[in-house]
Motif scaffolding. Structure first.
Motif, short mmCIF file in Angstrom:
data_model
loop_
_atom_site.label_atom_id
_atom_site.label_comp_id
_atom_site.label_asym_id
_atom_site.label_seq_id
_atom_site.Cartn_x
_atom_site.Cartn_y
_atom_site.Cartn_z
N ARG A 103 2.21 3.86 -17.53
CA ARG A 103 1.07 2.97 -17.65
C ARG A 103 0.41 3.09 -19.01
NH1 ARG A 103 -2.77 1.49 -12.86
NH2 ARG A 103 -0.83 0.52 -12.29
N SER A 111 0.82 -1.21 0.00
CA SER A 111 0.00 0.00 0.00
C SER A 111 0.86 1.26 0.00
CB SER A 111 -0.94 0.00 1.21
OG SER A 111 -0.19 0.08 2.39
N GLN A 112 2.06 1.19 0.57
CA GLN A 112 2.92 2.36 0.60
C GLN A 112 3.47 2.68 -0.78
OE1 GLN A 112 5.94 1.36 3.39
NE2 GLN A 112 4.73 1.96 5.17
N GLY A 113 3.83 1.70 -1.53
CA GLY A 113 4.40 1.91 -2.85
C GLY A 113 5.80 2.47 -2.73
N GLU A 142 7.41 2.67 -8.38
CA GLU A 142 6.02 2.28 -8.61
C GLU A 142 5.15 3.49 -8.89
OE1 GLU A 142 2.57 -0.22 -6.29
OE2 GLU A 142 4.67 -0.61 -5.84
N GLY A 143 5.39 4.58 -8.19
CA GLY A 143 4.65 5.82 -8.46
C GLY A 143 4.99 6.38 -9.82
N LEU A 144 6.25 6.31 -10.21
CA LEU A 144 6.67 6.75 -11.53
C LEU A 144 5.98 5.92 -12.61
CD1 LEU A 144 8.66 8.69 -13.00
CD2 LEU A 144 10.26 6.80 -12.99
N TYR A 145 5.88 4.63 -12.37
CA TYR A 145 5.20 3.75 -13.32
C TYR A 145 3.73 4.14 -13.45
CZ TYR A 145 2.90 -0.30 -15.27
OH TYR A 145 2.12 -1.12 -16.03
N ARG A 146 3.08 4.40 -12.30
CA ARG A 146 1.66 4.75 -12.33
C ARG A 146 1.41 6.05 -13.08
NH1 ARG A 146 0.70 4.72 -6.58
NH2 ARG A 146 1.51 2.70 -6.07
N VAL A 147 2.30 7.02 -12.93
CA VAL A 147 2.09 8.33 -13.53
C VAL A 147 2.49 8.35 -15.00
CG1 VAL A 147 2.82 10.74 -13.45
CG2 VAL A 147 2.34 9.53 -11.33
N LEU A 186 9.01 4.83 -5.05
CA LEU A 186 9.24 5.87 -6.05
C LEU A 186 9.07 5.33 -7.46
CD1 LEU A 186 10.12 8.77 -6.67
CD2 LEU A 186 12.48 7.93 -6.67
#
Length: 72
Positions: A22, A8-10, A14-19, A12
């Motif tokens: 994807r 749930s924390q993710g 993973e956040g870069l991938y999401r933004v 850096l």
């Protein structure tokens, strides 16, 4: 810390991938914009370095260029 709380924390990356990564259209736009801005930054830096190393040797630095001497 168990797997669910870490998930749930993710992170850096993973956040870069999401933004960015994807969707293909966002990724391609990011790559093209990054290449353009990187090229501009390198061009600016090389130009300033060239001017710094060639002070006094450039065409703009020659003050008497194009002036005729008076014939007396």
């Amino acid at each position: 810390m168990d797997y669910a709380s870490r998930r749930s924390q993710g992170g850096l990356l993973e956040g870069l991938y999401r933004v960015i990564m994807r969707r293909n259209s966002v990724y391609v736009t990011f790559v093209i914009a990054g290449a353009f801005l990187g090229e501009r930054a390198v061009d600016y830096g090389v130009h300033k370095l060239w001017e710094y190393n060639n002070v006094g040797k450039r065409y703009e630095d020659i003050s008497v260029l194009g002036q005729r001497q008076s014939e007396e």
